[in-house]
Design a protein around this motif. Structure first.
Motif, PDB file in Angstrom:
ATOM      1  N   ARG A  71      -8.592   5.932  -5.128  1.00 40.93           N
ATOM      2  CA  ARG A  71      -8.475   4.729  -5.963  1.00 40.93           C
ATOM      3  C   ARG A  71      -8.279   3.470  -5.125  1.00 40.93           C
ATOM      4  NH1 ARG A  71      -3.982   2.431  -7.801  1.00 40.93           N
ATOM      5  NH2 ARG A  71      -2.692   4.279  -7.541  1.00 40.93           N
ATOM      6  N   ILE A  72      -7.470   3.585  -4.062  1.00 47.11           N
ATOM      7  CA  ILE A  72      -7.240   2.395  -3.232  1.00 47.11           C
ATOM      8  C   ILE A  72      -8.170   2.367  -2.012  1.00 47.11           C
ATOM      9  CG2 ILE A  72      -4.864   2.075  -3.985  1.00 47.11           C
ATOM     10  CD1 ILE A  72      -3.838   3.458  -1.586  1.00 47.11           C
ATOM     11  N   GLU A  73      -9.185   3.243  -2.072  1.00 47.24           N
ATOM     12  CA  GLU A  73     -10.296   3.239  -1.114  1.00 47.24           C
ATOM     13  C   GLU A  73      -9.841   3.422   0.340  1.00 47.24           C
ATOM     14  OE1 GLU A  73     -12.489  -0.343  -1.891  1.00 47.24           O
ATOM     15  OE2 GLU A  73     -13.273   0.394  -3.794  1.00 47.24           O
ATOM     16  N   LEU A  74      -9.000   4.423   0.533  1.00 47.35           N
ATOM     17  CA  LEU A  74      -8.604   4.802   1.887  1.00 47.35           C
ATOM     18  C   LEU A  74      -9.481   5.954   2.359  1.00 47.35           C
ATOM     19  CD1 LEU A  74      -4.704   4.694   1.606  1.00 47.35           C
ATOM     20  CD2 LEU A  74      -6.167   3.084   2.825  1.00 47.35           C
ATOM     21  N   PRO A  75      -9.822   5.989   3.646  1.00 48.67           N
ATOM     22  CA  PRO A  75     -10.717   7.049   4.138  1.00 48.67           C
ATOM     23  C   PRO A  75     -10.016   8.405   4.192  1.00 48.67           C
ATOM     24  CG  PRO A  75      -9.896   5.741   5.976  1.00 48.67           C
ATOM     25  CD  PRO A  75      -9.412   5.059   4.723  1.00 48.67           C
ATOM     26  N   ILE A  76     -10.735   9.447   3.825  1.00 49.92           N
ATOM     27  CA  ILE A  76     -10.213  10.821   3.931  1.00 49.92           C
ATOM     28  C   ILE A  76     -11.067  11.559   4.953  1.00 49.92           C
ATOM     29  CG2 ILE A  76      -9.740  12.976   2.706  1.00 49.92           C
ATOM     30  CD1 ILE A  76      -9.414  11.378   0.153  1.00 49.92           C
ATOM     31  N   SER A  77     -10.474  11.811   6.110  1.00 50.04           N
ATOM     32  CA  SER A  77     -11.221  12.456   7.199  1.00 50.04           C
ATOM     33  C   SER A  77     -11.479  13.925   6.881  1.00 50.04           C
ATOM     34  CB  SER A  77     -10.437  12.338   8.515  1.00 50.04           C
ATOM     35  OG  SER A  77      -9.103  12.775   8.340  1.00 50.04           O
ATOM     36  N   GLU A  78     -12.480  14.474   7.511  1.00 51.97           N
ATOM     37  CA  GLU A  78     -12.830  15.882   7.319  1.00 51.97           C
ATOM     38  C   GLU A  78     -11.750  16.776   7.949  1.00 51.97           C
ATOM     39  OE1 GLU A  78     -15.444  17.299   5.687  1.00 51.97           O
ATOM     40  OE2 GLU A  78     -15.783  15.254   4.964  1.00 51.97           O
ATOM     41  N   PRO A  79     -11.478  17.936   7.348  1.00 50.64           N
ATOM     42  CA  PRO A  79     -10.483  18.841   7.934  1.00 50.64           C
ATOM     43  C   PRO A  79     -10.910  19.327   9.305  1.00 50.64           C
ATOM     44  CG  PRO A  79     -11.642  19.905   6.102  1.00 50.64           C
ATOM     45  CD  PRO A  79     -12.024  18.461   6.076  1.00 50.64           C
ATOM     46  N   ASP A  80      -9.942  19.361  10.220  1.00 47.83           N
ATOM     47  CA  ASP A  80     -10.209  19.828  11.585  1.00 47.83           C
ATOM     48  C   ASP A  80      -9.011  20.622  12.090  1.00 47.83           C
ATOM     49  OD1 ASP A  80     -11.627  20.101  13.984  1.00 47.83           O
ATOM     50  OD2 ASP A  80     -10.691  18.318  14.852  1.00 47.83           O
ATOM     51  N   PHE A  81      -8.321  21.279  11.154  1.00 48.19           N
ATOM     52  CA  PHE A  81      -7.079  21.966  11.509  1.00 48.19           C
ATOM     53  C   PHE A  81      -7.337  23.099  12.494  1.00 48.19           C
ATOM     54  CE2 PHE A  81      -3.531  24.961  10.321  1.00 48.19           C
ATOM     55  CZ  PHE A  81      -2.539  24.209  10.935  1.00 48.19           C
ATOM     56  N   GLY A  82      -6.555  23.128  13.558  1.00 47.59           N
ATOM     57  CA  GLY A  82      -6.692  24.184  14.562  1.00 47.59           C
ATOM     58  C   GLY A  82      -7.051  23.667  15.932  1.00 47.59           C
ATOM     59  N   SER A  83      -7.682  22.495  15.997  1.00 49.04           N
ATOM     60  CA  SER A  83      -8.061  21.958  17.304  1.00 49.04           C
ATOM     61  C   SER A  83      -6.867  21.264  17.957  1.00 49.04           C
ATOM     62  CB  SER A  83      -9.221  20.972  17.167  1.00 49.04           C
ATOM     63  OG  SER A  83      -8.788  19.772  16.540  1.00 49.04           O
ATOM     64  N   GLU A  84      -6.853  21.195  19.286  1.00 51.75           N
ATOM     65  CA  GLU A  84      -5.769  20.541  20.020  1.00 51.75           C
ATOM     66  C   GLU A  84      -5.701  19.059  19.672  1.00 51.75           C
ATOM     67  OE1 GLU A  84      -3.285  21.538  22.086  1.00 51.75           O
ATOM     68  OE2 GLU A  84      -3.815  23.564  21.454  1.00 51.75           O
ATOM     69  N   GLU A  85      -6.862  18.438  19.542  1.00 48.14           N
ATOM     70  CA  GLU A  85      -6.907  17.012  19.213  1.00 48.14           C
ATOM     71  C   GLU A  85      -6.298  16.752  17.836  1.00 48.14           C
ATOM     72  OE1 GLU A  85     -10.164  13.355  18.823  1.00 48.14           O
ATOM     73  OE2 GLU A  85     -10.838  15.385  19.351  1.00 48.14           O
ATOM     74  N   ILE A 110       0.839  -1.207   0.000  1.00 50.17           N
ATOM     75  CA  ILE A 110       0.000   0.000   0.000  1.00 50.17           C
ATOM     76  C   ILE A 110       0.871   1.252   0.000  1.00 50.17           C
ATOM     77  CG2 ILE A 110      -1.807   1.280   1.224  1.00 50.17           C
ATOM     78  CD1 ILE A 110      -2.707  -1.401   2.418  1.00 50.17           C
ATOM     79  N   MET A 111       1.949   1.244   0.815  1.00 54.59           N
ATOM     80  CA  MET A 111       2.870   2.381   0.847  1.00 54.59           C
ATOM     81  C   MET A 111       3.436   2.674  -0.537  1.00 54.59           C
ATOM     82  SD  MET A 111       5.033   1.689   4.364  1.00 54.59           S
ATOM     83  CE  MET A 111       6.370   2.756   3.851  1.00 54.59           C
ATOM     84  N   SER A 112       3.736   1.616  -1.296  1.00 56.73           N
ATOM     85  CA  SER A 112       4.379   1.786  -2.601  1.00 56.73           C
ATOM     86  C   SER A 112       3.442   2.381  -3.653  1.00 56.73           C
ATOM     87  CB  SER A 112       4.922   0.443  -3.098  1.00 56.73           C
ATOM     88  OG  SER A 112       3.865  -0.430  -3.456  1.00 56.73           O
ATOM     89  N   GLU A 113       2.159   2.459  -3.346  1.00 60.94           N
ATOM     90  CA  GLU A 113       1.206   3.081  -4.263  1.00 60.94           C
ATOM     91  C   GLU A 113       1.443   4.588  -4.369  1.00 60.94           C
ATOM     92  OE1 GLU A 113      -1.256   1.860  -6.149  1.00 60.94           O
ATOM     93  OE2 GLU A 113      -0.938  -0.234  -5.592  1.00 60.94           O
ATOM     94  N   PHE A 114       2.080   5.165  -3.348  1.00 61.50           N
ATOM     95  CA  PHE A 114       2.273   6.618  -3.321  1.00 61.50           C
ATOM     96  C   PHE A 114       3.663   6.986  -3.843  1.00 61.50           C
ATOM     97  CE2 PHE A 114      -0.875   5.693  -0.076  1.00 61.50           C
ATOM     98  CZ  PHE A 114      -1.845   6.642  -0.335  1.00 61.50           C
ATOM     99  N   PRO A 115       3.758   7.966  -4.755  1.00 58.79           N
ATOM    100  CA  PRO A 115       5.062   8.397  -5.278  1.00 58.79           C
ATOM    101  C   PRO A 115       5.770   9.325  -4.283  1.00 58.79           C
ATOM    102  CG  PRO A 115       3.315   9.694  -6.272  1.00 58.79           C
ATOM    103  CD  PRO A 115       2.634   8.702  -5.378  1.00 58.79           C
ATOM    104  N   LEU A 116       6.001   8.794  -3.084  1.00 60.52           N
ATOM    105  CA  LEU A 116       6.572   9.582  -1.987  1.00 60.52           C
ATOM    106  C   LEU A 116       7.703   8.797  -1.334  1.00 60.52           C
ATOM    107  CD1 LEU A 116       3.213  10.577  -0.223  1.00 60.52           C
ATOM    108  CD2 LEU A 116       4.545  12.042  -1.752  1.00 60.52           C
ATOM    109  N   ASP A 117       8.519   9.486  -0.532  1.00 57.11           N
ATOM    110  CA  ASP A 117       9.492   8.792   0.293  1.00 57.11           C
ATOM    111  C   ASP A 117       8.757   7.844   1.236  1.00 57.11           C
ATOM    112  OD1 ASP A 117      11.603  10.137  -0.827  1.00 57.11           O
ATOM    113  OD2 ASP A 117      11.628  11.724   0.684  1.00 57.11           O
TER     114      ASP A 117
END
Length: 278
Positions: A147-161, A30-37
């Motif tokens: 494409r690989i059906e991973l969940p994308i959570s809603e943005p919550d930037f700014g909260s301590e959690e 799954i990691m190798s699906e992403f063109p990232l380090d």
């Protein structure tokens, strides 16, 4: 070089990307699906667990694209730093990059006047091309997630959690990139070897009164004056909670390792109690 190859395999093993036979594990596939380090892929996948995918996508895009901060003409360095402080986040550079990207996206909200976006970037000593590239990379990563059906959570930037979740996701991939300020003056000794590094001038901590003791960094650069780039503060307790024990046991002896061992010993009874409760 053979040594580099062995180090790369060892790093992949630490990231749980290999199975016992040295082949890609299910997680590694799954990691190798992403063109990232690999570390960045691991952090992005960990963000699914910690429900901070939206924020981690932005961080991944920003650190993969060229640096968005520009060297201004001679004599404008202090002006640039003053402008950049608008985006500074007290938790460090990774969160600062989110602020920069969100501000750029807001500035490009009017597609009929692209010149206004370029002027905005010039005013803040930012690279319009680098930020545009980050937007393209982020969109590509979103498509791969779908494409690989991973969940994308809603943005919550700014909260301590959310802030804590982002740090946990980053640590899941970058536990090998930890450094400690050994003398209180910004001389960071990396856990993995005896190399000492300073903060990169583009860091939001650079030339400030508050220098964090423990940091997670994106990369180490010898060519730029032995500096660590994209740095965020972490707590040794969080590191001790998430670091793989077999990685920690292979670290060379140091004062930093001794401090972390004390933290791990302190956390051990608590962890054992939680296991019993489970």
């Amino acid at each position: 070089a053979p040594e580099s190859l062995m180090q790369a395999l060892e790093d992949l093993d630490y990231l749980a990307a290999l199975d016992n036979d040295g082949n890609l594990s299910e997680f590694g596939i799954i990691m190798s699906e992403f063109p990232l380090d690999p570390q960045l892929s691991k952090s992005l996948l960990a963000s699914c667990e910690f429900e901070c995918v939206d924020e981690m996508l932005t961080i991944a895009a920003m650190v993969t694209a060229p640096s968005c901060f520009l060297h201004g003409p001679p004599g404008t360095e202090e002006i640039a730093r003053t402008r950049w402080r608008r985006f500074s986040h007290p938790a460090g550079d990774h969160l600062t990059l989110i602020n920069v990207f969100n501000a750029f996206r807001a500035a490009t909200a009017n597609p009929t006047d692209p010149g206004n976006t370029e002027k905005w970037c010039r005013d803040y000593f930012l690279s319009c091309s680098a930020l545009s590239m980050a937007g393209v990379i982020r969109a590509e990563l979103v498509e791969i997630m779908k494409r690989i059906e991973l969940p994308i959570s809603e943005p919550d930037f700014g909260s301590e959690e959310n802030l804590l979740s982002i740090k946990k996701a980053l640590l899941s991939g970058y536990f090998m990139h930890i450094a400690r300020d050994v003398d209180g003056s910004g001389n960071y000794l990396m856990l993995t070897h005896k190399q000492v590094a300073q903060l990169h001038p583009f860091s939001s901590y650079y030339n400030t009164r508050r220098i964090p003791e423990w940091v997670l960094f994106h990369e180490f650069s010898i060519s730029e004056g032995s500096s660590i780039r994209v740095v965020s503060e972490i707590s040794p307790h969080l590191f001790a909670e998430l670091v793989p024990q077999y990685y920690f046991s292979n670290l060379p002896p140091s004062e930093s390792k001794d401090i972390l061992q004390e933290v791990i010993n302190h956390l051990a009874p608590v962890s054992a109690t939680k296991e019993e409760q489970k």
